[in-house]
Enzyme design. Structure first.
Site, PDB file in Angstrom:
ATOM      1  N   ALA A 149      11.169   3.076  46.153  1.00  0.00           N
ATOM      2  CA  ALA A 149      10.040   2.156  46.250  1.00  0.00           C
ATOM      3  C   ALA A 149       9.178   2.399  45.016  1.00  0.00           C
ATOM      4  O   ALA A 149       9.232   3.482  44.422  1.00  0.00           O
ATOM      5  CB  ALA A 149       9.257   2.446  47.518  1.00  0.00           C
ATOM      6  N   GLU A 194      17.873   4.267  50.809  1.00  0.00           N
ATOM      7  CA  GLU A 194      17.704   3.540  52.083  1.00  0.00           C
ATOM      8  C   GLU A 194      18.346   2.156  52.026  1.00  0.00           C
ATOM      9  O   GLU A 194      18.958   1.694  52.993  1.00  0.00           O
ATOM     10  CB  GLU A 194      16.212   3.423  52.416  1.00  0.00           C
ATOM     11  CG  GLU A 194      15.588   4.772  52.733  1.00  0.00           C
ATOM     12  CD  GLU A 194      14.086   4.696  52.922  1.00  0.00           C
ATOM     13  OE1 GLU A 194      13.377   4.352  51.956  1.00  0.00           O
ATOM     14  OE2 GLU A 194      13.613   4.973  54.037  1.00  0.00           O
TER      15      GLU A 194
HETATM   16  N1  COA Z   1       8.563   3.826  41.057  1.00  0.00           N
HETATM   17  C1  COA Z   1       7.963   3.370  39.956  1.00  0.00           C
HETATM   18  N2  COA Z   1       8.409   3.601  38.705  1.00  0.00           N
HETATM   19  C2  COA Z   1       9.537   4.311  38.587  1.00  0.00           C
HETATM   20  C3  COA Z   1      10.235   4.814  39.692  1.00  0.00           C
HETATM   21  C4  COA Z   1       9.695   4.545  40.980  1.00  0.00           C
HETATM   22  N3  COA Z   1      10.307   4.958  42.091  1.00  0.00           N
HETATM   23  N4  COA Z   1      11.309   5.501  39.248  1.00  0.00           N
HETATM   24  C5  COA Z   1      11.280   5.418  37.900  1.00  0.00           C
HETATM   25  N5  COA Z   1      10.211   4.692  37.509  1.00  0.00           N
HETATM   26  C6  COA Z   1       9.813   4.363  36.137  1.00  0.00           C
HETATM   27  C7  COA Z   1       9.205   5.548  35.416  1.00  0.00           C
HETATM   28  O1  COA Z   1       7.838   5.680  35.758  1.00  0.00           O
HETATM   29  C8  COA Z   1       9.405   5.137  33.996  1.00  0.00           C
HETATM   30  O2  COA Z   1       8.451   4.156  33.641  1.00  0.00           O
HETATM   31  P1  COA Z   1       7.652   4.256  32.223  1.00  0.00           P
HETATM   32  O3  COA Z   1       8.732   4.193  31.188  1.00  0.00           O
HETATM   33  O4  COA Z   1       6.760   3.059  32.241  1.00  0.00           O
HETATM   34  O5  COA Z   1       6.948   5.556  32.234  1.00  0.00           O
HETATM   35  C9  COA Z   1      10.769   4.435  34.029  1.00  0.00           C
HETATM   36  O6  COA Z   1      10.959   4.043  35.378  1.00  0.00           O
HETATM   37  C10 COA Z   1      11.903   5.339  33.611  1.00  0.00           C
HETATM   38  O7  COA Z   1      11.892   6.480  34.444  1.00  0.00           O
HETATM   39  P2  COA Z   1      11.854   7.979  33.876  1.00  0.00           P
HETATM   40  O8  COA Z   1      11.230   8.844  34.923  1.00  0.00           O
HETATM   41  O9  COA Z   1      11.243   8.007  32.505  1.00  0.00           O
HETATM   42  O10 COA Z   1      13.406   8.277  33.754  1.00  0.00           O
HETATM   43  P3  COA Z   1      14.119   9.699  33.814  1.00  0.00           P
HETATM   44  O11 COA Z   1      15.512   9.488  33.374  1.00  0.00           O
HETATM   45  O12 COA Z   1      13.320  10.720  33.091  1.00  0.00           O
HETATM   46  O13 COA Z   1      14.101  10.126  35.367  1.00  0.00           O
HETATM   47  C11 COA Z   1      14.349   9.723  37.731  1.00  0.00           C
HETATM   48  C12 COA Z   1      14.812   9.362  36.302  1.00  0.00           C
HETATM   49  C13 COA Z   1      15.029   8.751  38.694  1.00  0.00           C
HETATM   50  C14 COA Z   1      14.780  11.160  38.051  1.00  0.00           C
HETATM   51  C15 COA Z   1      12.818   9.610  37.801  1.00  0.00           C
HETATM   52  O14 COA Z   1      12.440   8.341  37.313  1.00  0.00           O
HETATM   53  C16 COA Z   1      12.266   9.740  39.202  1.00  0.00           C
HETATM   54  O15 COA Z   1      12.173  10.832  39.728  1.00  0.00           O
HETATM   55  N6  COA Z   1      11.853   8.608  39.810  1.00  0.00           N
HETATM   56  C17 COA Z   1      11.200   8.596  41.089  1.00  0.00           C
HETATM   57  C18 COA Z   1      12.206   8.803  42.205  1.00  0.00           C
HETATM   58  C19 COA Z   1      11.506   8.841  43.542  1.00  0.00           C
HETATM   59  O16 COA Z   1      10.708   9.712  43.816  1.00  0.00           O
HETATM   60  N7  COA Z   1      11.816   7.848  44.355  1.00  0.00           N
HETATM   61  C20 COA Z   1      11.273   7.760  45.687  1.00  0.00           C
HETATM   62  C21 COA Z   1      10.067   6.935  45.692  1.00  0.00           C
HETATM   63  S1  COA Z   1       9.417   6.778  47.337  1.00  0.00           S
END
Ligand code: COA
Length: 259
Positions: free
Chosen positions: A66, A114
């Protein structure tokens, strides 16, 4: 129908929904959720669609969850309403009479895991990663994840993933029974299409009844065996049942018409 956050296509009766916010790793904001609901509605109502695939744009993410940005100032009541909305949309996927499968092309985290679990089954690319990292945000999954993960992989493994927030790779997901196949990323869509191409030759009413019976097996409030009795009877009333049995006896391939 055209969408701003989804790309859809219909080929050989297979409808593909691609979640298309690659700059945010296809995270589910309110627009994606609303459009996903409309696209599911399209699967329900468009008679040209026999089955569907849900996937994400790009080589990195199916759906990374999300949209966390939308969580920052939610009240308790708004959070409950958001959870109900997500659950309702994902239940529509699960209860679709037409098969909907997930082609998981990368991160399937939080709402992404999910979403994949709401589909009837999952195929993963080798680079796919699954997890429910909500615990890292101080929250729990809200779109059915606690329930479906427990049913799919068992309580011990589910609780470990839910309370540690760790990700598992595609091969562990296969070992856990969370996905049916792991394939190289470049073959992911071919694999999904080839399975649905076989399924699309089967009798649509029997497919729908199989899905309802399998769903009933997970619903403690109803007796799945009774659902199966009724489903069995319903199938015997169809032209496709007559065609299926006749074709077997005549040693030919049946031609099912969905009636
Ligand atoms: N919601 C909003 N934005 C998200 C997102 C999410 N769930 N997951 C990734 N993004 C965004 C990041 O903020 C980033 O945006 P930006 O470039 O404007 O800063 C972009 O997507 C790329 O993600 P980034 O974190 O830079 O990539 P990464 O390769 O370093 O890491 C993940 C990848 C998936 C490990 C990491 O993005 C992450 O942990 N995401 C959240 C996962 C999560 O907690 N999901 C459950 C949500 S309830």
């Amino acid at each position: 129908m055209s969408y701003t956050t989804l790309i859809t296509s219909l080929n050989n009766s297979i409808f593909t929904i691609t979640i298309n916010r690659p700059e945010k790793l296809n995270a589910l904001n309110s627009v994606v959720l609303a459009e996903l609901e409309l696209a599911i509605e399209e699967i329900y109502t468009n008679a040209s669609i026999k089955s569907a695939i849900i996937t994400g744009t790009g080589p990195k993410a199916f759906v990374a969850g999300a949209d966390i940005a939308a969580f920052s100032d939610l009240t308790k009541t708004e959070a409950i309403n958001l959870s109900k909305r997500g659950q309702d949309i994902f239940s529509k996927i699960e209860n679709s009479t037409k098969p909907i499968i997930a082609a998981v092309n990368g991160f399937a985290l939080g709402g992404g895991c999910e979403l994949a679990m709401a589909c009837h089954f999952r195929i993963a690319a080798e680079n796919a990663k699954f997890g429910q990292p909500e615990i890292n945000l101080g929250i729990v999954p809200g779109y059915g994840g606690t329930q479906r993960l427990t049913k799919l992989i068992g309580k011990g493994r589910a609780i470990e993933l839910l309370i540690s927030g760790i990700m598992i790779d595609a091969h562990t997901a296969l070992q856990y029974g969370l996905v049916n196949y792991v394939v190289p990323q470049e073959l992911l869509m071919d694999k999904a299409i080839s399975i649905l191409t076989v399924i699309n030759t089967k009798a649509p009413i029997a497919i729908s009844e199989c899905i309802q019976c399998a769903n009933a097996a997970e619903n403690n409030a109803i007796d799945g065996y009774t659902v199966e009795n009724n489903a069995f009877g319903e199938c015997f009333d169809t032209a496709d049942r007559k065609e299926g049995t006749l074709a077997f006896l005549e040693k030919r391939t049946p031609k099912f018409i969905g009636k």
